[in-house]
Design an enzyme around this catalytic site. Structure first.
Site, PDB file in Angstrom:
ATOM      1  CD1 TRP A  46      42.363  40.384  70.988  1.00 59.98           C
ATOM      2  CD2 TRP A  46      42.580  41.935  69.398  1.00 59.98           C
ATOM      3  NE1 TRP A  46      43.305  39.931  70.097  1.00 59.98           N
ATOM      4  CE2 TRP A  46      43.453  40.868  69.106  1.00 59.98           C
ATOM      5  CE3 TRP A  46      42.544  43.027  68.545  1.00 59.98           C
ATOM      6  CZ2 TRP A  46      44.289  40.872  67.992  1.00 59.98           C
ATOM      7  CZ3 TRP A  46      43.378  43.040  67.432  1.00 59.98           C
ATOM      8  CH2 TRP A  46      44.238  41.964  67.168  1.00 59.98           C
ATOM      9  CG  ASP A 458      35.046  36.618  27.644  1.00 53.44           C
ATOM     10  OD1 ASP A 458      34.196  37.048  28.435  1.00 53.44           O
ATOM     11  OD2 ASP A 458      34.752  36.069  26.570  1.00 53.44           O
ATOM     12  CG  ASP A 463      26.277  36.371  22.315  1.00 60.64           C
ATOM     13  OD1 ASP A 463      27.473  36.448  21.975  1.00 60.64           O
ATOM     14  OD2 ASP A 463      25.460  35.659  21.709  1.00 60.64           O
ATOM     15  CD  GLU A 464      32.806  34.420  25.176  1.00 60.55           C
ATOM     16  OE1 GLU A 464      33.653  33.595  25.549  1.00 60.55           O
ATOM     17  OE2 GLU A 464      32.781  34.905  24.031  1.00 60.55           O
ATOM     18  CD  GLU A 725      38.143  36.982  21.010  1.00 61.25           C
ATOM     19  OE1 GLU A 725      37.807  35.874  21.466  1.00 61.25           O
ATOM     20  OE2 GLU A 725      37.378  37.721  20.373  1.00 61.25           O
ATOM     21  CG  HIS A 740      39.135  39.245  24.622  1.00 60.11           C
ATOM     22  ND1 HIS A 740      37.823  39.442  24.258  1.00 60.11           N
ATOM     23  CD2 HIS A 740      39.233  37.946  24.980  1.00 60.11           C
ATOM     24  CE1 HIS A 740      37.163  38.284  24.370  1.00 60.11           C
ATOM     25  NE2 HIS A 740      38.002  37.371  24.822  1.00 60.11           N
TER      26      HIS A 740
END
Length: 842
Positions: A46, A458, A463-464, A725, A740
């Site tokens: 092509w 974040d 624990d996120e 944060e 953060h």
């Protein structure tokens, strides 16, 4: 300047990808002279022929369907105005088209289901975690191998080995998605590892995001997507004798538990070397005592090739200091908050010696490790020795940390922090005359590394670690300047759209996770529109713009708010999260983002040629603006709530008429002058840009140089090596991350404001540049950015002769250069020097 030269060829935003599906976008960067035409060819299959287009930097393949599992060589040729040509060549490989392998796993009924002991040398705070299974298959190869490709995925995580060697450098593979909607697979070139005779294909698998602890809901013991990890793989061999062979996962594989007693992303990893099975991944190992695997099914419809680069171990840090804090305890300071793991050389110990590595971002006042902000994330790795020296490095976990407490050894061997993040190539650099601002830029960069781990999270420590959508959308302009994140966000937008409800609602986090508020909040769910539009502006790839998805979101909000003031179906409505000042009225925030999403959806529809849709959303955006003005704007230019973020949203999103905007800008300046920054997650990225655009760059610089809380340099002066944060780092430990990136969104203004690199309104892929440095009281600054078009660079300084500015504009682009003394110059591509005589500069 020479000829027009293509370089840095890319296919679907990756350099030489394996596993390309569909019609790829073939792109190149430019240097040298301006091109006037291009041609792209793939093998002898092509060609575009010559295409006259001086702005082109890519071509979307529009030829016949490409052969699967095939390496295709492609070439781009450029012509310049003098008629000279130059070419560059690269390659890609197409995706698998017809899987035949089965999903396999150990028999769940045979897995060691025991609660971990709480005392003794095998005590684990493991919360019922299970050992990581080992799976192997021995096979014969009758002749030399000319090519070998490993196609592999897992429900969970996998580590692949062939004949005793790691088969790939991917970490935490295959990454995180909503596995109920899609499961990515990787393709690895393993030709060098496979030879004639006996070979062994071996894997260790772990829970990962599939069945391990994920998110912050303490009521769920993992299991968001499944109960046990599973593996699928096919090894395709091309032999020198002309034949081909496929080794696949099926019922002939065998499995046993090994030395990894558990591996969890939040809890950590435990290696008990007394349970090791030396040689299990190599030829000659006797696996007769191992048990057959269980075939879990042969459903392949969710398997898709990975469209981004994997997480990799991309650098190592030596300790800044090591302090003995007890007879067998050491505190290691790596000097940098990061995401990754510790690699530890362990001197010879008695069998059964327990070595524990705990991780934390900060120290307590007494010098001990601060772990309260980790919540239920244990972030603890354990090694149990078998005698002799050992090298301990977890494979199926990662932690956010600066400090590591190592307990159980009288003396330490070599210790390193291994930095993990998605492999997004760094493209930007900024520095200036203020060392504290340079540290802020470093903090922003490290926050990006630590939170771009498969998805934009974040935070990497507690624990996120979720793909919060507001964090991603406000930080995206900064992220795009720091690194090439096109492929990374291509993948994440699949997660975002997978999470969209049948009603059209976007969630707050992507990938979708059970137990997290699923109804999207204003500014969070709007990332489903804002992110694709910004990616299109930066990278010029219209495929980012899924008008159906974007429009479905806007229509969802409209159906529930026909009066055009967004009050209903706002989800948890986080408003302007963590703003230190007065709360911005929720209806102001919501309606501003409603307008923004409608406006950008209209623009996206125009780009995609859907003009009827564009007209409908343009009318809607105009009507929302009218409703906003009627409901929230006042004759003196003030906005209901009288908050910084209210004014920032109104001004940045064009919500106010020209008669009211100056009053709003004046009131914003008064609030900033009186209080410093009072914006939260949804306003902070707009603070300095809006102040600059409304004639107050002096206030933007005052915010940047501020050292009292709230401020960016307050964090720097208190030892931050990533962005926090919270502005001041205070608050309950359960909501106090020190990595953060949301407040780090000021990084975009460092490039565009301080250094002066920007695009004109309506420009795409940096075709039309605006160079407008805002020096403030700095004496010099410089920035460079490897745009999708080519290198952009700005360097300025104040000297005894005046203000000196150097600008590099990439081929195919032009720039409007604004000097601080009011001079304006329109320049083509190339290198340019400007000067304002002494006395003409501010």
């Amino acid at each position: 300047m020479g000829s027009a030269l293509p370089h840095d060829l890319r296919c679907d935003h990756r350099t030489t990808p394996l596993g390309v599906a569909g019609a790829p976008l073939l792109a190149w960067r430019l240097e040298g002279a301006d091109p006037v035409a291009y041609q792209v060819e793939i093998d002898d299959l092509w060609s575009t022929g010559r295409v006259d287009d001086p702005a082109a930097i890519s071509h979307l393949y529009d030829g016949p369907r490409l052969r699967p599992r095939t390496r295709h060589t492609w070439r781009v040729t450029l012509w310049d105005a003098a008629g000279s040509t130059s070419s560059a060549e690269s390659w890609f490989e197409t995706a698998h088209d017809a899987w035949t392998a089965s999903w396999i796993a150990p028999d769940p009924d045979a897995v060691e289901h025991v609660d971990p002991p709480t005392e003794g040398d095998r005590a684990l705070s493991a919360h019922g975690l299970l050992p990581c299974p080992q799976l192997r298959r021995s096979f014969q190869v009758p002749s030399a191998v000319t090519a070998a490709r490993l196609y592999v995925s897992a429900k969970g995580l996998y580590d692949a080995r062939i004949n005793g060697e790691r088969a790939a450098d991917a970490e935490l593979a295959p990454g995180w998605t909503d596995y109920r909607r899609r499961i990515p697979y990787q393709v690895h070139d393993v030709t060098r590892l496979v030879g004639e005779g006996e070979n062994v294909l071996a894997f260790t698998i772990a829970d990962g995001w599939w069945s391990g602890f994920t998110g912050f809901d303490p009521r769920r013991p993992g299991y968001h997507y499944g109960r046990f990890p599973e593996l699928i793989a096919e090894l395709h061999l091309t032999l020198a004798n002309g034949s081909a062979r496929v080794v696949m996962t099926d019922g002939t594989w065998r499995t046993a538990q090994g030395h990894i007693r558990h591996g969890d992303l939040l809890k950590g990893e435990c290696h008990d070397l007394r349970a090791a099975t030396p040689g299990w991944d190599s030829p000659g190992f006797d696996d007769s005592s191992w048990t057959p695997v269980t075939v879990r099914g042969a459903d392949h419809h969710l398997l898709v090739p990975s469209c981004d680069e994997p997480v990799r171990a991309l650098r190592e840090l030596a300790p800044l200091s090591i302090t003995r804090t007890g007879p067998r305890t050491h505190l290691v300071d790596f000097g940098q908050n990061l995401a990754g793991r510790v690699r530890l050389a362990v001197p010879a110990q008695d069998p059964g010696t327990r070595v524990t590595v705990r991780h934390g971002e900060r120290l307590e006042d007494d010098g001990g490790l601060h772990t309260a902000n980790l919540r239920t994330a244990d972030a603890t790795d354990v090694l149990i020795t078998a005698g002799g020296e050992a090298l301990f490095e977890p494979r199926f976990t990662y932690h956010g940390f600066r400090y590591a407490e190592i307990d159980g050894l009288e003396s330490l061997g070599e210790v390193r922090a291994v930095v993990l993040h998605s492999d997004t190539r760094w493209t930007g650099a900024f520095e200036c005359s203020d060392p504290e601002i340079n540290q802020l830029q470093s903090n922003i960069e490290w926050g990006q590394r630590g939170n771009f781990v498969s998805v934009p999270t974040d935070c990497p420590q507690r624990d996120e670690r979720l793909g919060w959508m507001a964090d991603a959308q406000v930080f995206l302009p900064t992220a795009c300047l720091n690194a090439d994140v096109a492929a990374f966000f291509t993948k994440w937008l699949h997660d975002v759209r997978d999470a969209q409800t049948p009603e059209g609602g976007f969630p707050n986090v992507a990938p979708r996770l059970t137990g997290v508020a699923e109804e999207g909040a204003p500014g969070w769910a709007d990332a489903g529109v804002l992110v694709p539009w910004h990616l299109y502006e930066v990278y010029g790839d219209a495929r980012f713009l899924d008008v159906d998805s974007m429009g479905a979101w806007v229509d969802f909000v409209l159906r529930h708010n026909p009066d055009l003031i967004w009050r209903q179906r706002t989800g948890p409505h986080y408003a302007d999260w963590l703003a230190p000042g007065p709360a911005t009225p929720r209806e102001v925030v919501a309606t501003a983002f409603f307008h923004r999403s409608a406006d950008l959806t209209a623009r996206a529809a125009r780009v995609r040629g859907r003009h009827a849709d564009a007209e409908r959303f343009e009318r809607l955006a105009a009507d929302i603006r009218t409703a906003f003005i009627k409901t929230f704007a006042h004759p003196d230019g003030t906005v209901s709530g009288d908050t910084q973020t209210g004014y920032l949203l109104a001004l940045a999103f064009g919500l106010l008429p020209s008669s009211l905007a100056p009053g709003a800008a004046r009131r914003l300046a008064e609030l900033v002058h009186e209080h410093g920054p009072q914006a939260g997650f949804l306003g902070v990225n707009l603070l300095c840009p809006v102040l600059s655009a409304t004639g107050r760059p002096d206030l933007a610089h005052a915010l940047l140089r501020r050292t009292d809380p709230p401020s960016w340099l307050y964090q720097v002066r208190h030892g931050a090596t990533t962005v926090w944060e919270r502005w001041d780092g205070e608050g309950a430990p359960s909501m106090n991350s020190f990595n953060h990136y949301a407040f780090g969104s000021v990084g975009e203004w460092l490039y565009s404001g301080v250094a002066g690199i920007g695009q004109a309104r309506g420009s795409v892929a940096y075709r039309d540049l605006v160079i407008r440095p805002l020096p403030g009281d700095l004496t010099w600054a410089r920035a460079s950015y490897e745009s999708v078009r080519g290198r952009i660079a700005v360097s300025w300084e104040r000297t005894s002769q005046g203000f000196l500015l150097d600008v590099s504009v990439p081929p195919g682009a032009s720039a409007t250069v604004h000097l601080p003394d009011g001079q304006t110059h329109r320049v083509p591509s190339g290198d340019h020097h400007f000067a304002s005589v002494r006395g003409d500069t501010p």
